[in-house]
Write a protein that holds these residues in place. Structure first.
Motif, short mmCIF file in Angstrom:
data_model
loop_
_atom_site.label_atom_id
_atom_site.label_comp_id
_atom_site.label_asym_id
_atom_site.label_seq_id
_atom_site.Cartn_x
_atom_site.Cartn_y
_atom_site.Cartn_z
N LYS A 19 0.84 -1.20 0.00
CA LYS A 19 0.00 0.00 0.00
C LYS A 19 0.88 1.25 0.00
O LYS A 19 0.45 2.33 -0.38
CB LYS A 19 -0.91 0.01 1.23
N ILE A 20 2.09 1.07 0.46
CA ILE A 20 3.09 2.14 0.42
C ILE A 20 4.42 1.46 0.16
O ILE A 20 4.68 0.36 0.66
CB ILE A 20 3.12 2.94 1.74
N THR A 21 5.24 2.07 -0.66
CA THR A 21 6.53 1.46 -0.98
C THR A 21 7.66 2.25 -0.34
O THR A 21 7.58 3.48 -0.20
CB THR A 21 6.76 1.42 -2.51
N LEU A 22 8.69 1.54 0.06
CA LEU A 22 9.87 2.21 0.58
C LEU A 22 10.52 3.00 -0.55
O LEU A 22 10.45 2.60 -1.72
CB LEU A 22 10.87 1.19 1.12
N PRO A 23 11.15 4.13 -0.24
CA PRO A 23 11.86 4.87 -1.28
C PRO A 23 12.88 3.96 -1.96
O PRO A 23 13.54 3.15 -1.29
CB PRO A 23 12.56 5.99 -0.50
N THR A 24 12.99 4.06 -3.26
CA THR A 24 13.94 3.23 -3.99
C THR A 24 14.88 4.09 -4.81
O THR A 24 14.48 5.12 -5.36
CB THR A 24 13.22 2.25 -4.93
N LEU A 25 16.12 3.67 -4.88
CA LEU A 25 17.07 4.35 -5.76
C LEU A 25 16.77 3.95 -7.20
O LEU A 25 16.44 2.79 -7.47
CB LEU A 25 18.50 3.94 -5.41
N PRO A 26 16.87 4.88 -8.14
CA PRO A 26 16.64 4.53 -9.54
C PRO A 26 17.67 3.52 -10.03
O PRO A 26 18.78 3.42 -9.48
CB PRO A 26 16.76 5.87 -10.27
N GLU A 27 17.31 2.80 -11.06
CA GLU A 27 18.17 1.73 -11.56
C GLU A 27 19.56 2.24 -11.93
O GLU A 27 20.57 1.57 -11.69
CB GLU A 27 17.52 1.08 -12.78
N VAL A 28 19.63 3.44 -12.50
CA VAL A 28 20.93 3.97 -12.91
C VAL A 28 21.85 4.16 -11.70
O VAL A 28 23.06 3.88 -11.77
CB VAL A 28 20.78 5.29 -13.69
N ALA A 29 21.30 4.60 -10.58
CA ALA A 29 22.12 4.80 -9.38
C ALA A 29 22.63 3.46 -8.85
O ALA A 29 23.79 3.35 -8.42
CB ALA A 29 21.31 5.52 -8.31
N HIS A 150 20.79 10.47 6.66
CA HIS A 150 20.57 10.18 8.07
C HIS A 150 19.09 10.18 8.46
O HIS A 150 18.68 9.49 9.38
CB HIS A 150 21.35 11.15 8.96
N ASN A 151 18.27 10.95 7.74
CA ASN A 151 16.85 11.02 8.09
C ASN A 151 15.95 10.49 6.97
O ASN A 151 14.78 10.87 6.88
CB ASN A 151 16.46 12.45 8.45
N ILE A 152 16.48 9.60 6.16
CA ILE A 152 15.71 9.07 5.03
C ILE A 152 14.44 8.35 5.51
O ILE A 152 13.44 8.28 4.80
CB ILE A 152 16.58 8.12 4.17
N GLY A 153 14.47 7.85 6.73
CA GLY A 153 13.31 7.14 7.26
C GLY A 153 12.09 8.02 7.44
O GLY A 153 10.96 7.52 7.55
N ALA A 154 12.29 9.33 7.45
CA ALA A 154 11.16 10.24 7.62
C ALA A 154 10.23 10.23 6.41
O ALA A 154 9.03 10.53 6.54
CB ALA A 154 11.67 11.66 7.86
N LEU A 155 10.75 9.87 5.24
CA LEU A 155 9.93 9.94 4.03
C LEU A 155 8.71 9.03 4.08
O LEU A 155 7.58 9.50 3.90
CB LEU A 155 10.79 9.65 2.79
N PRO A 156 8.87 7.72 4.30
CA PRO A 156 7.66 6.89 4.37
C PRO A 156 6.79 7.20 5.58
O PRO A 156 5.56 7.02 5.52
CB PRO A 156 8.21 5.45 4.43
N VAL A 157 7.40 7.66 6.67
CA VAL A 157 6.61 8.04 7.84
C VAL A 157 5.66 9.18 7.48
O VAL A 157 4.46 9.14 7.78
CB VAL A 157 7.51 8.45 9.02
N ILE A 189 15.27 1.01 5.34
CA ILE A 189 15.46 1.47 3.96
C ILE A 189 16.89 1.24 3.48
O ILE A 189 17.12 0.70 2.39
CB ILE A 189 15.10 2.97 3.83
N LEU A 190 17.86 1.62 4.30
CA LEU A 190 19.26 1.51 3.87
C LEU A 190 19.69 0.05 3.73
O LEU A 190 20.51 -0.28 2.88
CB LEU A 190 20.17 2.26 4.82
N LYS A 191 19.14 -0.81 4.55
CA LYS A 191 19.40 -2.25 4.38
C LYS A 191 18.77 -2.74 3.08
O LYS A 191 19.36 -3.53 2.34
CB LYS A 191 18.86 -3.04 5.57
N PHE A 192 17.58 -2.25 2.79
CA PHE A 192 16.87 -2.59 1.56
C PHE A 192 17.67 -2.14 0.34
O PHE A 192 17.71 -2.81 -0.69
CB PHE A 192 15.49 -1.94 1.59
#
Length: 277
Positions: A19-29, A150-157, A189-192
């Motif tokens: 229902k919500i996706t974790l932020p993902t890096l684009p394929e090129v990155a 450091h605060n990337i976790g705030a995005l899905p929250v 997220i960073l582990k993902f």
């Protein structure tokens, strides 16, 4: 008003049920990041990966020609950027620029908050880069990246919080929810993303002022000090309590000194901020 435990449980369920996706890096990155780790990769191969994303390529050239990185001769192509800046720096810049796109809101309710969060992250990243210059065992570009993630976790929250109108209307409660959940979600997220443990720890421990992993500073220490230096003087107990934060001694900065007052530091920080606005 929904409580922290219930909100977090519903967020995890939403992620699991797509229902919500974790932020993902684009394929090129991801491709560039993996390619840099290979021994025989060429500048042309990395450039060929980057140019598949026109927007990212344009921003990379813009940053490469900013006062932060430019040389005497303008960088006119992605291959030239890769050759001039080096593989590892290009990797960091590609990930950084990809992250900037994640902080673009999909709704008016989050627009100002996410823009402010990105600007704060860039300021912290800039301070991280300055501090790492005096820590030879750390890479300053990796330190800058640590400040940004450091605060990337705030995005899905924040994204999931939009499902709870009463929470969105209560700014203080929303801020508290973000503060309390960012570390756990950011670590996830960073582990993902497959980030190294040195950066995963940044997401997990950046808010922990008592963090002390040993005598030598790591990226967590750099981010902790940078967050405090970037914060208003009356937050986190103020400068009077910084003396009790182990990270200050390890990065070699007097807790009573404001970094920005040191000659040349303000200009260095401004160069980073200008490059990633």
């Amino acid at each position: 008003m929904i409580g922290k435990a219930e909100f977090f449980e519903s967020l995890q369920a939403a992620i699991k049920e797509n229902k919500i996706t974790l932020p993902t890096l684009p394929e090129v990155a991801l491709k560039v990041r993996d390619a840099v780790e290979q021994e025989n990769v060429s500048a042309q191969e990395i450039a060929d990966m980057v140019v598949t994303d026109a927007a990212l390529s344009a921003r990379l050239l813009q940053v490469a020609n900013s006062p932060l990185y430019r040389g005497r001769v303008p960088i006119e192509s992605i291959q030239m950027a890769v050759t001039r800046l080096g593989y590892k720096l290009v990797r960091s810049l590609v990930v950084t620029l990809a992250m900037q796109q994640m902080f673009q809101a999909t709704s008016d309710a989050l627009d100002t908050r996410l823009r402010d969060m990105w600007e704060q992250s860039v300021e912290i990243a800039a301070i991280c880069r300055v501090l790492a210059q005096n820590l030879p065992h750390l890479d300053r570009e990796q330190a800058m990246l640590a400040g940004l993630i450091h605060n990337i976790g705030a995005l899905p929250v924040l994204t999931w919080a939009e499902s709870f109108p009463e929470l969105m209307e209560d700014e203080a409660s929303l801020d508290q929810m973000v503060t309390e959940l960012t570390a756990e979600v950011g670590t996830q997220i960073l582990k993902f993303w497959g980030f190294p443990e040195t950066l995963v720890k940044v997401a997990a421990e950046a808010q922990n002022l008592n963090y002390d992993s040993g005598p030598q500073a790591d990226y967590v220490d750099v981010v902790i000090v940078s967050r405090l230096q970037a914060a208003p003087a009356d937050s986190a107990g103020g400068m009077a309590e910084w003396i009790n934060v182990p990270a200050f001694q390890k990065v070699g900065l007097d807790p009573e000194v404001e970094l920005i007052e040191i000659e040349g530091v303000a200009e260095d920080i401004e160069s980073v901020q200008d490059a990633f606005r």
